[in-house]
Design a protein around this motif. Structure first.
Motif, PDB file in Angstrom:
ATOM      1  N   LYS A  76     -24.247 -38.617  -8.603  1.00  8.97           N
ATOM      2  CA  LYS A  76     -22.786 -38.650  -8.646  1.00  8.97           C
ATOM      3  C   LYS A  76     -22.197 -39.387  -7.453  1.00  8.97           C
ATOM      4  O   LYS A  76     -20.980 -39.542  -7.368  1.00  8.97           O
ATOM      5  CB  LYS A  76     -22.226 -37.223  -8.674  1.00  8.97           C
ATOM      6  N   GLY A  85     -24.978 -41.478 -14.033  1.00 13.98           N
ATOM      7  CA  GLY A  85     -23.985 -40.478 -13.663  1.00 13.98           C
ATOM      8  C   GLY A  85     -23.992 -39.282 -14.594  1.00 13.98           C
ATOM      9  O   GLY A  85     -23.653 -38.170 -14.188  1.00 13.98           O
ATOM     10  N   GLY A  88     -26.213 -36.555 -13.315  1.00 16.13           N
ATOM     11  CA  GLY A  88     -25.580 -35.703 -12.314  1.00 16.13           C
ATOM     12  C   GLY A  88     -24.599 -34.717 -12.899  1.00 16.13           C
ATOM     13  O   GLY A  88     -24.305 -33.684 -12.279  1.00 16.13           O
ATOM     14  N   ASN A  89     -24.084 -35.015 -14.104  1.00 18.28           N
ATOM     15  CA  ASN A  89     -23.148 -34.086 -14.740  1.00 18.28           C
ATOM     16  C   ASN A  89     -23.813 -32.755 -15.078  1.00 18.28           C
ATOM     17  O   ASN A  89     -23.138 -31.728 -15.182  1.00 18.28           O
ATOM     18  CB  ASN A  89     -22.574 -34.710 -16.011  1.00 18.28           C
ATOM     19  N   LEU A  92     -23.541 -30.765 -11.980  1.00 14.35           N
ATOM     20  CA  LEU A  92     -22.128 -30.483 -11.734  1.00 14.35           C
ATOM     21  C   LEU A  92     -21.604 -29.430 -12.703  1.00 14.35           C
ATOM     22  O   LEU A  92     -20.844 -28.529 -12.309  1.00 14.35           O
ATOM     23  CB  LEU A  92     -21.323 -31.776 -11.863  1.00 14.35           C
TER      24      LEU A  92
END
Length: 219
Positions: A76, A85, A88-89, A92
């Motif tokens: 991220k 990305g 990375g979610n 998160l």
């Protein structure tokens, strides 16, 4: 470090106070330094107080997934959108989900239910509050009445229901509106007190920083 510490503190304080003249490079640099130091300190604390003890105990079932989720957050960092990305979610989403669950659980178990239980235990009989050496019984009784009325009014303020028809429906709606109005006043007073407390705390910090600068440059 003891020799250069006051100089660094004074320079950073002046850089932050430069925001009085508008957004500038010095203020942005100071905020970046503070954020970077805070993140670095948090990483060191998490590694030394969370991961290292887990690895020493051999609790790999907890340490490895947590470490993998932390490493996924690296994806991220790039500012430009990229397919990585989405990886990375995952971490998160896990962090936000756990944080939301802890926040809701903390509000329910740490604030809402204890407040309701303590309010239910309050006695409204003035004979239960005799005078003591430190407080007057009538004052304590009035304070408890205010607490009960404020708590009930706040609960009624968050009451949402379909508008009822008929005489009983209008009576119920008037009853709810009355208590909701009291709850609104309690919420306004509470937010005002919290805001005043926040402002006073910030003013105290500002005064302490100004006193530090005066003592530093005044010798």
């Amino acid at each position: 470090m003891e020799l250069f510490g006051p100089f660094i503190a004074a320079i950073l304080t002046l850089m932050v106070l430069s925001y009085i003249f508008g957004d500038n490079v010095l203020f942005k640099l100071a905020t970046h330094i503070f954020v970077g130091v805070a993140i670095g300190y948090a990483v060191i604390v998490v590694w030394s107080h969370v991961f290292v003890p887990l690895f020493k105990r051999g609790d790999l079932l907890t340490a490895v997934p947590a470490l993998v989720l932390c490493l996924l957050l690296v994806f991220k960092i790039p500012l430009r959108p990229s397919p990585l990305g989405a990886v990375g979610n995952i971490a998160l989403a896990f962090v936000l989900g756990v944080g939301a669950a802890l926040a809701v659980g903390g509000v329910l178990l740490g604030t809402l239910l204890p407040q309701a239980m303590e309010t239910a235990r309050i006695s409204l009989n003035p004979n239960h509050y005799p005078d003591t050496q430190t407080e007057v019984g009538v004052v304590t009784w009035l304070n408890n009445i205010i607490i009960v009325l404020g708590t009930l009014g706040t609960f009624f303020y968050f009451t949402y229901a379909v508008r009822a028809q008929g005489f009983l429906g209008g009576l119920r709606e008037g009853f709810v509106r009355f208590w909701a109005g009291m709850g609104r006043l309690v919420i306004i007073f509470t937010l005002g007190a919290l805001f005043a407390n926040t402002v006073s705390a910030r003013v105290a910090l500002l005064v302490s920083r100004l006193q530090f600068l005066l003592s530093f440059f005044g010798g």
